[in-house]
Design an enzyme around this catalytic site. Structure first.
Site, short mmCIF file in Angstrom:
data_model
loop_
_atom_site.label_atom_id
_atom_site.label_comp_id
_atom_site.label_asym_id
_atom_site.label_seq_id
_atom_site.Cartn_x
_atom_site.Cartn_y
_atom_site.Cartn_z
N LYS A 259 4.78 -3.03 6.98
CA LYS A 259 3.78 -4.06 6.68
C LYS A 259 3.16 -4.54 7.98
O LYS A 259 3.86 -4.88 8.93
CB LYS A 259 4.43 -5.24 5.94
CG LYS A 259 4.85 -4.90 4.51
CD LYS A 259 5.35 -6.12 3.77
CE LYS A 259 5.85 -5.79 2.38
NZ LYS A 259 4.77 -5.42 1.44
N ARG A 333 9.86 -0.71 -7.27
CA ARG A 333 9.86 0.07 -8.51
C ARG A 333 10.94 1.16 -8.47
O ARG A 333 11.44 1.57 -9.52
CB ARG A 333 8.46 0.65 -8.75
CG ARG A 333 7.97 1.58 -7.69
CD ARG A 333 6.48 1.81 -7.75
NE ARG A 333 5.71 0.67 -7.23
CZ ARG A 333 4.38 0.62 -7.17
NH1 ARG A 333 3.66 1.66 -7.59
NH2 ARG A 333 3.77 -0.44 -6.69
#
Ligand code: BES
Ligand code: ZN
Ligand code: ZN
Length: 485
Positions: A259, A333
């Site tokens: 990030k 996920r």
């Protein structure tokens, strides 16, 4: 320090009182002087949010409800008012405060108290004694005065206790709380609330071949865990359990797709789903809700360490499906998918997952709605929507059409973990759906959890979004079962 809640049938003359009123009548039992009544009546005309009367031995706070037809909005307005007067109440250093009502609904005192308790929360365990705000930790007993059933009071106490410890867990930085310590905190909570907790450690996770959880963990020096929480009361009314799945990423750096900019800030809160599932289980167990519920929590940090999984890797998941990694920052996920397929062993009535899953959900709905997708019977989403309005953790549904799933196609594996740039929240939901063999409700709390500033009593940086919603939802499902009996 969280105030203590008790019930009373009397108000003594020296006790400070919050009185919620449904019209302009000022109750006699408050024993106000003529001058005070005159002042209050003038203020009522001015339509202030609340009226504060400071006598020399006690304080009176009068709250006049607005005339509003939609009941859940009235309830929310009360919670918000309690946030607005939280500082005033603290500054007056009461050791006791009575909450009462007249000419309005009896649960008004519950709604006000709930808002006040949630507004009083603070995370100050790392502040040294000198740095602590003494006023915030002043011990206070709140007396509920009114016709309220004991189970409602116990629900209020247990639910707000859950919000407190859930927020504590969410706010812990990763140097204080890794996956293993999260598991031991969950164990402690299970022991005190009365639900069981089994913690699968790395060896067992490897033996089970949970390829999603193991892949995300590869760049970390700390091992992963998989926690199984179970509340199975003797008198449970459902034959097939409801399974809750919570995302337990204790820190999300993004992995090798690291990030950038300021996007890493707050990513210790990426286990909010896991903490929230724990809070829900606590509330169900403490209130003895007759429903069989299982909580599954896969947990690890996501880091770019030496052996980190990479873009292009092909991994094999718990259910033997293969996944091409398109982006290591789409890690939530992957760990959730293993838990969703693991849920099949319980043949559940319904699976609900809750996760800070996509920036896309936050971009779509801001901080006002939890993004929800589902393939389950519509009766569940109607109930969830109703509960969402009542506790004011509102949901907004996104389409779950199969065409969105096609964007996950991979040239080399059964599926990819990302689609294109568009419809990110839906595509993430479609990815999860591939792994759930039973009806699924997917809740993306990325927008509602990590608030930059307080939204009233939904406090910034880890509000425990979805906890009051899911707890209430499950309580009402149990009530519906017992109505059918
Ligand atoms: N934990 C993040 C999602 C998130 C973002 C939560 C902002 C709260 C605030 C998640 O793991 C993530 O990084 N998602 C990516 C997915 C993308 C790579 C497909 C995202 O949303 O950008
Ligand atoms: Zn991520
Ligand atoms: Zn994440």
């Amino acid at each position: 320090m969280k105030p203590e809640i008790r019930k009373t049938s009397q108000i003594s003359p020296e006790q400070s009182v919050v009185c919620i009123i449904g019209n302009d009548h000022i109750p006699e039992r408050l024993n106000l002087t003529k001058a005070e009544i005159g002042y209050a009546q003038n203020q009522l005309k001015a339509k202030d949010e609340y009226i504060f009367i400071n006598s020399y031995n006690r304080c009176i706070y009068l709250i006049r409800l607005k005339d509003e037809n939609i009941h859940y909005k009235v309830r929310e307005e009360l919670r918000r008012t309690s946030y607005n007067i939280r500082k005033l109440i603290r500054e007056n250093n009461h050791t006791e405060l009575v909450i009462t009502y007249e000419n309005t609904y009896s649960e008004a005192i519950i709604d006000f108290t709930e808002g006040l308790l949630l507004s009083f929360y603070s995370f100050d365990k790392y502040k040294t004694v000198a740095g602590k705000d003494d006023k915030k930790s002043y011990p206070l007993t709140i007396w509920l005065h009114g016709d309220i059933a004991d189970p409602e009071i116990s629900w209020l106490i247990n639910l707000t206790d859950a919000v407190y410890f859930t927020r504590d867990l969410i706010k812990e930085p990763v140097n204080q709380l890794n996956a293993t310590s999260l598991a031991s905190e969950i164990k402690k909570i299970g022991n005190s609330a009365g639900f069981s907790v089994e913690v699968l450690t790395k060896g067992k996770i490897e033996a089970l071949k949970m390829g999603g959880l193991l892949a995300v963990n590869k760049g970390s020096v700390d091992p992963p865990v998989f926690c199984i929480l179970e509340w199975h009361p003797e008198k449970s009314l459902n034959k097939k359990p409801i399974v809750l799945v919570g995302k337990g990423i204790v820190y999300d750096t993004g992995g090798l797709n690291i990030k950038t900019g300021d996007f890493m800030a707050g990513m210790n809160e990426d286990m909010a789903g896991a903490a929230t599932v724990t809070g829900v289980m606590h509330t169900l167990a403490k209130c003895n809700i007759p429903l069989h519920v299982i909580g599954l929590i896969p947990s690890t940090d996501n880091r770019p360490g030496g052996n980190a999984y990479t873009q292009g890797d092909i991994i094999t998941m718990f259910n033997r499906m293969t996944v091409e990694i398109g982006n290591t920052d789409a890690e939530g996920r992957l760990i959730l998918a293993d838990a969703l397929s693991y849920a099949s062993k319980y043949s559940p009535e319904l699976i609900i997952d809750i996760a800070t899953l996509t920036g896309s959900a936050a971009m779509t709905f801001g901080n006002q709605a939890i993004a929800v997708m589902t393939n389950a019977d519509r009766k569940y989403i109607s109930l969830l929507e109703e509960c969402g309005n009542d506790v004011y953790e509102r949901i907004a549904e996104l389409p779950f059409w199969e065409e969105y799933g096609e964007l996950l196609k991979s040239d080399v594996a059964d599926t990819k973990n990302i689609g294109g740039r568009e419809a990110g929240a839906i595509i993430a939901g479609k990815f999860l759906e591939k792994f759930a063999e039973y009806p699924l409700i997917h809740m993306d709390i990325a927008g509602t959890e990590m608030l930059k500033k307080d939204d009233y009593y939904r406090l910034k940086n880890g509000s425990a979004s979805g906890l009051r919603l899911l707890s209430t939802f499950l309580r009402r499902i149990a009530a519906k079962y017992s109505d059918k009996k």
